[in-house]
Design an enzyme around this catalytic site. Structure first.
Site, PDB file in Angstrom:
ATOM      1  N   ILE A  12       0.842  -1.212   0.000  1.00 58.95           N
ATOM      2  CA  ILE A  12       0.000   0.000   0.000  1.00 58.95           C
ATOM      3  C   ILE A  12       0.872   1.255   0.000  1.00 58.95           C
ATOM      4  O   ILE A  12       0.552   2.237  -0.677  1.00 58.95           O
ATOM      5  CB  ILE A  12      -0.982   0.012   1.193  1.00 58.95           C
ATOM      6  N   ASP A  33      11.808   3.020   4.278  1.00 65.27           N
ATOM      7  CA  ASP A  33      11.494   1.593   4.434  1.00 65.27           C
ATOM      8  C   ASP A  33      12.767   0.858   4.851  1.00 65.27           C
ATOM      9  O   ASP A  33      13.857   1.167   4.360  1.00 65.27           O
ATOM     10  CB  ASP A  33      10.977   1.011   3.111  1.00 65.27           C
ATOM     11  N   SER A  85       2.610  -7.169   8.443  1.00 61.73           N
ATOM     12  CA  SER A  85       1.205  -7.082   8.044  1.00 61.73           C
ATOM     13  C   SER A  85       0.515  -8.424   7.813  1.00 61.73           C
ATOM     14  O   SER A  85      -0.671  -8.435   7.501  1.00 61.73           O
ATOM     15  CB  SER A  85       1.106  -6.253   6.758  1.00 61.73           C
ATOM     16  N   ASP A 126      -9.330  -2.800   9.734  1.00 61.37           N
ATOM     17  CA  ASP A 126     -10.624  -3.215  10.313  1.00 61.37           C
ATOM     18  C   ASP A 126     -10.458  -4.410  11.249  1.00 61.37           C
ATOM     19  O   ASP A 126     -11.353  -4.711  12.040  1.00 61.37           O
ATOM     20  CB  ASP A 126     -11.639  -3.544   9.204  1.00 61.37           C
ATOM     21  N   GLU A 127      -9.301  -5.093  11.168  1.00 64.73           N
ATOM     22  CA  GLU A 127      -9.106  -6.279  12.019  1.00 64.73           C
ATOM     23  C   GLU A 127      -9.048  -5.927  13.500  1.00 64.73           C
ATOM     24  O   GLU A 127      -9.164  -6.817  14.345  1.00 64.73           O
ATOM     25  CB  GLU A 127      -7.837  -7.037  11.609  1.00 64.73           C
ATOM     26  N   TYR A 153      -1.200 -10.163  15.097  1.00 61.60           N
ATOM     27  CA  TYR A 153      -1.127  -9.014  14.177  1.00 61.60           C
ATOM     28  C   TYR A 153      -2.171  -7.970  14.549  1.00 61.60           C
ATOM     29  O   TYR A 153      -1.847  -6.793  14.770  1.00 61.60           O
ATOM     30  CB  TYR A 153      -1.325  -9.466  12.722  1.00 61.60           C
ATOM     31  N   ARG A 217     -14.434 -11.523   3.452  1.00 62.10           N
ATOM     32  CA  ARG A 217     -13.638 -10.302   3.546  1.00 62.10           C
ATOM     33  C   ARG A 217     -14.303  -9.224   2.692  1.00 62.10           C
ATOM     34  O   ARG A 217     -14.958  -9.524   1.692  1.00 62.10           O
ATOM     35  CB  ARG A 217     -12.191 -10.545   3.051  1.00 62.10           C
ATOM     36  N   ARG A 276      -6.720 -21.533   9.283  1.00 63.06           N
ATOM     37  CA  ARG A 276      -5.850 -20.617  10.037  1.00 63.06           C
ATOM     38  C   ARG A 276      -6.265 -20.657  11.504  1.00 63.06           C
ATOM     39  O   ARG A 276      -7.460 -20.692  11.813  1.00 63.06           O
ATOM     40  CB  ARG A 276      -6.053 -19.211   9.454  1.00 63.06           C
ATOM     41  N   HIS A 279      -9.045 -18.078  13.047  1.00 67.66           N
ATOM     42  CA  HIS A 279      -9.465 -17.431  11.788  1.00 67.66           C
ATOM     43  C   HIS A 279     -10.697 -16.535  11.951  1.00 67.66           C
ATOM     44  O   HIS A 279     -11.787 -17.020  12.263  1.00 67.66           O
ATOM     45  CB  HIS A 279      -9.757 -18.553  10.768  1.00 67.66           C
TER      46      HIS A 279
HETATM   47  P1  NAD Z   1       3.343  -4.781   3.460  1.00 69.53           P
HETATM   48  O1  NAD Z   1       3.766  -5.904   4.341  1.00 69.53           O
HETATM   49  O2  NAD Z   1       3.204  -5.015   2.004  1.00 69.53           O
HETATM   50  O3  NAD Z   1       4.333  -3.553   3.640  1.00 69.53           O
HETATM   51  C1  NAD Z   1       4.882  -3.174   4.880  1.00 69.53           C
HETATM   52  C2  NAD Z   1       6.155  -2.388   4.598  1.00 69.53           C
HETATM   53  O4  NAD Z   1       6.668  -1.917   5.847  1.00 69.53           O
HETATM   54  C3  NAD Z   1       7.250  -3.211   3.923  1.00 69.53           C
HETATM   55  O5  NAD Z   1       7.765  -2.511   2.826  1.00 69.53           O
HETATM   56  C4  NAD Z   1       8.305  -3.370   5.016  1.00 69.53           C
HETATM   57  O6  NAD Z   1       9.633  -3.448   4.523  1.00 69.53           O
HETATM   58  C5  NAD Z   1       8.097  -2.104   5.817  1.00 69.53           C
HETATM   59  N1  NAD Z   1       8.564  -2.218   7.197  1.00 69.53           N
HETATM   60  C6  NAD Z   1       8.362  -3.265   8.045  1.00 69.53           C
HETATM   61  N2  NAD Z   1       8.987  -3.024   9.205  1.00 69.53           N
HETATM   62  C7  NAD Z   1       9.571  -1.807   9.098  1.00 69.53           C
HETATM   63  C8  NAD Z   1      10.362  -1.011   9.970  1.00 69.53           C
HETATM   64  N3  NAD Z   1      10.674  -1.440  11.201  1.00 69.53           N
HETATM   65  N4  NAD Z   1      10.807   0.183   9.541  1.00 69.53           N
HETATM   66  C9  NAD Z   1      10.519   0.610   8.285  1.00 69.53           C
HETATM   67  N5  NAD Z   1       9.794  -0.100   7.410  1.00 69.53           N
HETATM   68  C10 NAD Z   1       9.324  -1.289   7.816  1.00 69.53           C
HETATM   69  O7  NAD Z   1       1.980  -4.262   4.084  1.00 69.53           O
HETATM   70  P2  NAD Z   1       0.746  -3.528   3.388  1.00 69.53           P
HETATM   71  O8  NAD Z   1      -0.252  -4.530   3.024  1.00 69.53           O
HETATM   72  O9  NAD Z   1       1.246  -2.552   2.391  1.00 69.53           O
HETATM   73  O10 NAD Z   1       0.173  -2.737   4.661  1.00 69.53           O
HETATM   74  C11 NAD Z   1       0.616  -1.426   4.967  1.00 69.53           C
HETATM   75  C12 NAD Z   1      -0.130  -0.932   6.182  1.00 69.53           C
HETATM   76  O11 NAD Z   1      -1.530  -0.943   5.937  1.00 69.53           O
HETATM   77  C13 NAD Z   1       0.073  -1.800   7.420  1.00 69.53           C
HETATM   78  O12 NAD Z   1       0.186  -0.957   8.526  1.00 69.53           O
HETATM   79  C14 NAD Z   1      -1.196  -2.635   7.517  1.00 69.53           C
HETATM   80  O13 NAD Z   1      -1.482  -2.946   8.856  1.00 69.53           O
HETATM   81  C15 NAD Z   1      -2.211  -1.672   6.941  1.00 69.53           C
HETATM   82  N6  NAD Z   1      -3.386  -2.277   6.273  1.00 69.53           N
HETATM   83  C16 NAD Z   1      -3.213  -3.229   5.302  1.00 69.53           C
HETATM   84  C17 NAD Z   1      -4.333  -3.735   4.646  1.00 69.53           C
HETATM   85  C18 NAD Z   1      -4.192  -4.765   3.551  1.00 69.53           C
HETATM   86  O14 NAD Z   1      -5.200  -5.321   3.102  1.00 69.53           O
HETATM   87  N7  NAD Z   1      -3.004  -5.056   3.050  1.00 69.53           N
HETATM   88  C19 NAD Z   1      -5.600  -3.275   4.984  1.00 69.53           C
HETATM   89  C20 NAD Z   1      -5.738  -2.325   6.011  1.00 69.53           C
HETATM   90  C21 NAD Z   1      -4.611  -1.824   6.634  1.00 69.53           C
HETATM   91  O1  DAU Z   2      -8.730  -6.565   6.793  1.00 64.68           O
HETATM   92  C1  DAU Z   2      -7.525  -5.908   6.597  1.00 64.68           C
HETATM   93  C2  DAU Z   2      -6.384  -6.888   6.684  1.00 64.68           C
HETATM   94  O2  DAU Z   2      -6.446  -7.678   5.499  1.00 64.68           O
HETATM   95  C3  DAU Z   2      -5.036  -6.234   6.828  1.00 64.68           C
HETATM   96  O3  DAU Z   2      -4.989  -5.569   8.062  1.00 64.68           O
HETATM   97  C4  DAU Z   2      -3.912  -7.265   6.752  1.00 64.68           C
HETATM   98  O4  DAU Z   2      -2.657  -6.620   6.755  1.00 64.68           O
HETATM   99  C5  DAU Z   2      -4.055  -8.039   5.451  1.00 64.68           C
HETATM  100  O5  DAU Z   2      -3.087  -9.046   5.385  1.00 64.68           O
HETATM  101  C6  DAU Z   2      -5.452  -8.654   5.352  1.00 64.68           C
HETATM  102  O6  DAU Z   2      -5.635  -9.713   6.330  1.00 64.68           O
HETATM  103  P1  DAU Z   2      -6.349 -11.106   5.976  1.00 64.68           P
HETATM  104  O7  DAU Z   2      -5.893 -12.095   6.946  1.00 64.68           O
HETATM  105  O8  DAU Z   2      -7.797 -10.910   5.805  1.00 64.68           O
HETATM  106  O9  DAU Z   2      -5.709 -11.328   4.488  1.00 64.68           O
HETATM  107  P2  DAU Z   2      -5.104 -12.629   3.785  1.00 64.68           P
HETATM  108  O10 DAU Z   2      -4.899 -12.253   2.357  1.00 64.68           O
HETATM  109  O11 DAU Z   2      -3.993 -13.225   4.523  1.00 64.68           O
HETATM  110  O12 DAU Z   2      -6.328 -13.661   3.843  1.00 64.68           O
HETATM  111  C7  DAU Z   2      -7.600 -13.339   3.295  1.00 64.68           C
HETATM  112  C8  DAU Z   2      -8.526 -14.521   3.558  1.00 64.68           C
HETATM  113  O13 DAU Z   2      -8.092 -15.627   2.752  1.00 64.68           O
HETATM  114  C9  DAU Z   2      -8.502 -15.023   4.977  1.00 64.68           C
HETATM  115  O14 DAU Z   2      -9.808 -15.429   5.344  1.00 64.68           O
HETATM  116  C10 DAU Z   2      -7.583 -16.231   4.939  1.00 64.68           C
HETATM  117  C11 DAU Z   2      -7.774 -16.772   3.542  1.00 64.68           C
HETATM  118  N1  DAU Z   2      -6.596 -17.434   2.942  1.00 64.68           N
HETATM  119  C12 DAU Z   2      -5.439 -16.734   2.894  1.00 64.68           C
HETATM  120  C13 DAU Z   2      -4.295 -17.303   2.341  1.00 64.68           C
HETATM  121  C14 DAU Z   2      -2.999 -16.532   2.315  1.00 64.68           C
HETATM  122  C15 DAU Z   2      -6.696 -18.711   2.382  1.00 64.68           C
HETATM  123  O15 DAU Z   2      -7.790 -19.321   2.384  1.00 64.68           O
HETATM  124  N2  DAU Z   2      -5.566 -19.270   1.832  1.00 64.68           N
HETATM  125  C16 DAU Z   2      -4.376 -18.620   1.811  1.00 64.68           C
HETATM  126  O16 DAU Z   2      -3.374 -19.225   1.320  1.00 64.68           O
END
Ligand code: NAD
Ligand code: DAU
Length: 339
Positions: A12, A33, A85, A126-127, A153, A217, A276, A279
């Protein structure tokens, strides 16, 4: 405006850097980063030579480094994406989640307090609200829903949220929080559901669906998350919390079937694996507050967004190959073999 984006090389964070460069051409962006397994400079390759972008490698948990970078640049905004994350990793090694997600946030906020003009924005999830039952589609998370996290997490993110609100109340930290649902889009690391399933399907590998695949989700395109954060950080009152979500609730199995259909692959690739731990059943977001107060709306619906996203991974096979070689193979084997 001078904006520090932490976690800029992640999924993101990198999309947010591109959003800012496109939409705020007078802003100067510093992307920070530490480049963990999830941080990838390839994600920023179209920004690295931009005159308004500078990349700095460093750790948000390194107090001296953070002090120096704040002294060097006169930031107006600090947007904190840096985090561990992935929920599954947090069930294997919670410690690093507590360090980065809680202590890292605290170190950033301590520094922000020295510069009262800085607006700190915490990118939360939202988690933090826990989960909703599958048989009550009428229930949604609102900003007033009590925090009730399930995994190490989400507990670490909830702790960080509470610290942001405590710093706002106690020290008058100029801060806001967004809590977004599941994102999808370009540059997502293939440990998360959508890119993992795309990658496996492309290599004709089994698609590991946890449990019965009925967990739900609420999917939002990463572009829409970025536009929401941009609005909140610039236009809202300090201390505000906003939910962000797209009303695109889908069962995991529906998402997997959509991917297989677009890639023209057989449903026989699906394999149901051990669930998971802990879960969360369902996430569902009420995003009325950001819509009504800030006029935010999502550009993508899930059908268009997922199509475009799958095409992005097809057009960026080299990126996918690079991110799924090396250490990724060990991770995958550890997480999925004999599951
Ligand atoms: P990501 O894991 O892809 O990216 C995280 C980044 O943070 C990586 O580039 C990593 O190198 C960097 N990082 C980790 N530890 C660090 C440190 N100590 N110092 C500096 N950089 C560091 O995660 P993402 O999916 O891009 O999520 C970004 C943010 O958004 C997170 O805070 C996550 O909780 C939040 N978020 C993610 C989702 C989602 O669906 N992916 C949804 C809602 C909120
Ligand atoms: O809701 C926001 C969150 O969404 C963020 O805060 C997290 O950083 C982000 O990782 C994500 O969390 P989830 O656990 O929902 O995402 P993930 O992609 O890991 O899993 C989505 C759903 O799919 C979950 O119900 C678990 C399932 N899953 C996931 C993987 C990786 C599977 O069934 N098989 C898989 O191999």
């Amino acid at each position: 405006m001078k904006i520090l984006v932490t976690g800029a090389a992640g999924f993101i964070g990198s999309n947010f850097v591109y959003y800012l460069l496109e939409n705020h051409q007078n802003d100067e962006i510093i992307g920070l980063d530490v480049l963990t397994y999830a941080g990838n400079l390839e994600n920023l390759k179209n920004a690295l030579n931009h005159k308004n972008f500078t990349f700095v490698k460093g750790d948000i948990c390194d107090k001296e480094f953070i002090e120096d970078i704040f002294k060097k640049y006169d930031f107006d905004y600090v947007v904190n994406f840096a985090a561990e994350s992935h929920v599954d990793r947090s069930t294997k090694d919670p410690g690093i989640f507590l360090k980065t997600n809680i202590i890292g946030t605290q170190i950033l906020m301590d520094e922000c307090l020295k510069y009262p003009k800085i607006r700190f924005h915490q990118v939360s999830t939202d988690e933090v609200y826990g989960d909703l039952p599958l048989d009550r589609p009428d229930l949604l998370f609102s900003e007033d829903t009590p925090l009730h996290a399930s995994s190490p997490y989400s507990a670490s993110k909830a702790a960080a949220d509470l610290m942001v609100l405590a710093y706002h109340r106690t020290f008058k930290l100029n801060a806001t929080i967004s809590r977004c649902s599941n994102n999808y889009g370009p540059y997502q690391f293939p440990e998360k559901l959508i890119p993992l399933m795309i990658n496996n399907a492309l290599s004709n590998k089994k698609l590991p669906v946890y449990g019965k695949g009925i967990n739900v989700r609420d999917w939002l395109h990463v572009y829409d998350h970025c536009s929401a954060i941009d609005l909140i950080m610039r236009n809202s009152v300090s201390g505000s919390v906003y939910n962000v979500g797209g009303n695109n609730e889908r069962k995991n199995i529906e998402v997997v079937l959509t991917i297989l259909k677009q890639l023209n692959k057989s449903e026989d690739l699906i394999t149901y694996v051990t669930d998971r731990k802990g879960h969360d059943l369902r996430y569902g977001i009420n995003a009325d507050k950001i819509k009504n107060e800030l006029g935010w709306s999502a550009k993508y619906n899930f059908e268009n967004g997922i199509k475009e996203t799958i095409n992005w991974y097809l057009e960026n096979k080299e990126w996918l190959e690079n991110t799924t070689s090396g250490e990724y193979i060990n991770y995958y084997n550890k997480m999925y073999n004999n599951r």
